[in-house]
Write a protein that holds these residues in place. Structure first.
Motif, PDB file in Angstrom:
ATOM      1  N   PRO A  91       0.783  -1.240   0.000  1.00 40.44           N
ATOM      2  CA  PRO A  91       0.000   0.000   0.000  1.00 40.44           C
ATOM      3  C   PRO A  91       0.816   1.293   0.000  1.00 40.44           C
ATOM      4  N   LYS A  92       2.052   1.245   0.504  1.00 41.11           N
ATOM      5  CA  LYS A  92       2.842   2.474   0.609  1.00 41.11           C
ATOM      6  C   LYS A  92       3.969   2.482  -0.423  1.00 41.11           C
ATOM      7  N   ALA A  93       3.637   2.124  -1.669  1.00 45.64           N
ATOM      8  CA  ALA A  93       4.660   2.033  -2.717  1.00 45.64           C
ATOM      9  C   ALA A  93       4.161   2.647  -4.018  1.00 45.64           C
ATOM     10  N   SER A  94       5.113   3.043  -4.849  1.00 42.48           N
ATOM     11  CA  SER A  94       4.815   3.553  -6.192  1.00 42.48           C
ATOM     12  C   SER A  94       5.196   2.494  -7.209  1.00 42.48           C
ATOM     13  N   ILE A  95       4.347   2.316  -8.211  1.00 41.81           N
ATOM     14  CA  ILE A  95       4.613   1.342  -9.271  1.00 41.81           C
ATOM     15  C   ILE A  95       5.576   1.968 -10.276  1.00 41.81           C
ATOM     16  N   THR A  96       6.647   1.259 -10.605  1.00 39.34           N
ATOM     17  CA  THR A  96       7.599   1.754 -11.597  1.00 39.34           C
ATOM     18  C   THR A  96       7.530   0.980 -12.907  1.00 39.34           C
ATOM     19  N   ILE A 110       2.840 -12.494 -14.291  1.00 42.27           N
ATOM     20  CA  ILE A 110       2.699 -11.055 -14.138  1.00 42.27           C
ATOM     21  C   ILE A 110       3.826 -10.590 -13.231  1.00 42.27           C
ATOM     22  N   SER A 111       4.436  -9.466 -13.572  1.00 44.41           N
ATOM     23  CA  SER A 111       5.493  -8.908 -12.747  1.00 44.41           C
ATOM     24  C   SER A 111       5.229  -7.425 -12.542  1.00 44.41           C
ATOM     25  N   VAL A 112       5.423  -6.976 -11.309  1.00 42.00           N
ATOM     26  CA  VAL A 112       5.255  -5.568 -10.980  1.00 42.00           C
ATOM     27  C   VAL A 112       6.456  -5.140 -10.153  1.00 42.00           C
ATOM     28  N   SER A 113       7.055  -4.004 -10.497  1.00 46.14           N
ATOM     29  CA  SER A 113       8.149  -3.432  -9.712  1.00 46.14           C
ATOM     30  C   SER A 113       7.630  -2.194  -8.999  1.00 46.14           C
ATOM     31  N   LEU A 114       7.978  -2.085  -7.711  1.00 48.90           N
ATOM     32  CA  LEU A 114       7.520  -0.990  -6.869  1.00 48.90           C
ATOM     33  C   LEU A 114       8.702  -0.388  -6.118  1.00 48.90           C
ATOM     34  N   THR A 115       8.537   0.822  -5.606  1.00 47.48           N
ATOM     35  CA  THR A 115       9.519   1.408  -4.699  1.00 47.48           C
ATOM     36  C   THR A 115       8.787   1.983  -3.489  1.00 47.48           C
ATOM     37  N   THR A 116       9.455   1.921  -2.343  1.00 46.22           N
ATOM     38  CA  THR A 116       8.916   2.470  -1.104  1.00 46.22           C
ATOM     39  C   THR A 116      10.082   2.944  -0.235  1.00 46.22           C
ATOM     40  N   LEU A 166      18.116  -0.210  -1.621  1.00 46.15           N
ATOM     41  CA  LEU A 166      19.090   0.520  -2.431  1.00 46.15           C
ATOM     42  C   LEU A 166      19.037   1.978  -2.002  1.00 46.15           C
ATOM     43  N   GLY A 167      20.016   2.389  -1.226  1.00 47.36           N
ATOM     44  CA  GLY A 167      20.054   3.773  -0.744  1.00 47.36           C
ATOM     45  C   GLY A 167      18.901   4.049   0.205  1.00 47.36           C
ATOM     46  N   GLU A 168      18.113   5.061  -0.096  1.00 44.88           N
ATOM     47  CA  GLU A 168      16.993   5.478   0.745  1.00 44.88           C
ATOM     48  C   GLU A 168      15.703   4.727   0.438  1.00 44.88           C
ATOM     49  N   LYS A 169      15.719   3.873  -0.562  1.00 48.00           N
ATOM     50  CA  LYS A 169      14.483   3.202  -0.993  1.00 48.00           C
ATOM     51  C   LYS A 169      14.630   1.689  -0.981  1.00 48.00           C
ATOM     52  N   THR A 170      13.484   1.043  -0.894  1.00 41.50           N
ATOM     53  CA  THR A 170      13.416  -0.405  -1.042  1.00 41.50           C
ATOM     54  C   THR A 170      12.721  -0.691  -2.364  1.00 41.50           C
ATOM     55  N   ASN A 171      13.390  -1.456  -3.210  1.00 41.75           N
ATOM     56  CA  ASN A 171      12.791  -1.884  -4.473  1.00 41.75           C
ATOM     57  C   ASN A 171      12.112  -3.222  -4.243  1.00 41.75           C
ATOM     58  N   ILE A 172      10.875  -3.331  -4.708  1.00 40.91           N
ATOM     59  CA  ILE A 172      10.073  -4.536  -4.525  1.00 40.91           C
ATOM     60  C   ILE A 172       9.712  -5.082  -5.903  1.00 40.91           C
ATOM     61  N   THR A 173       9.927  -6.366  -6.096  1.00 42.53           N
ATOM     62  CA  THR A 173       9.469  -7.031  -7.309  1.00 42.53           C
ATOM     63  C   THR A 173       8.459  -8.084  -6.897  1.00 42.53           C
ATOM     64  N   LEU A 174       7.272  -8.006  -7.491  1.00 42.81           N
ATOM     65  CA  LEU A 174       6.220  -8.982  -7.247  1.00 42.81           C
ATOM     66  C   LEU A 174       6.045  -9.809  -8.510  1.00 42.81           C
ATOM     67  N   VAL A 175       5.964 -11.125  -8.365  1.00 46.79           N
ATOM     68  CA  VAL A 175       5.752 -12.010  -9.501  1.00 46.79           C
ATOM     69  C   VAL A 175       4.628 -12.954  -9.147  1.00 46.79           C
TER      70      VAL A 175
END
Length: 180
Positions: A91-96, A110-116, A166-175
């Motif tokens: 819920p607290k992420a942006s889709i990239t 289906i694959s979705v990449s997000l950042t939070t 990665l730095g100040e963000k967490t990259n999330i990959t959903l498959v």
């Protein structure tokens, strides 16, 4: 080399995905995708590469979706239309990035990449709880210093979460996918 040798379906799908991504990236950079000429040129180039119909759509925010008979590729914060209703998102992420592939063999993915800005621990804890609540069986919950993953199954379907700091963000990959 035998000129009659056929390319495996998985290899062709991977090639099409790379071609679609590269063309979209180039067009976004050049600014062509927003006009009719650019859209038609992209569709024609992709149709020549894939051998099938291709539709390219860009909305007012700049989000681009490419649809083929093998699946879809989207950029700019768009969830795939066929995202499973029992598969959680964060819920607290942006889709990239998002994409979907429908393989002729009957499997789909289906694959979705997000950042939070949330931590890897917050992300993996959330997905372990949300998947369990939605009836998924957790088969793996792995932590490493800069990341973690959660894998689950439900019937013939699989779901995986990979989170990396990665730095100040967490990259999330959903498959999310099926095994038929």
């Amino acid at each position: 080399m035998d000129n009659n040798q056929q390319t495996p379906v998985g290899s062709r799908t991977k090639t099409v995905t790379y071609v679609v991504g590269a063309v979209i990236l180039l067009l976004i950079i050049s600014g062509l995708i927003g006009n009719r000429f650019g859209k038609n040129a992209v569709e024609k180039a992709l149709e020549a590469q894939t051998g099938g119909d291709v539709t390219v759509n860009t909305d007012a925010s700049g989000a681009t979706t490419v649809e083929t008979s093998q699946g879809t590729f989207s950029t700019g914060g768009v969830m795939p239309k066929n995202w499973p209703s029992d598969a959680p998102t964060y819920p607290k992420a942006s889709i990239t990035y998002s994409g979907a592939v429908n393989d002729p063999s009957g499997t789909s993915g289906i694959s979705v990449s997000l950042t939070t800005t949330d931590s890897v621990q917050q992300v993996t804890d959330y997905f372990a709880q949300a998947l369990t609540s939605a009836g998924w069986e957790i088969v793996s919950n792995t932590k490493i210093p800069s990341g973690g993953s959660v894998q689950a199954k439900k019937g013939a379907r699989i779901f995986a979460v990979i989170a990396m700091r990665l730095g100040e963000k967490t990259n999330i990959t959903l498959v999310s996918g099926s095994t038929k």
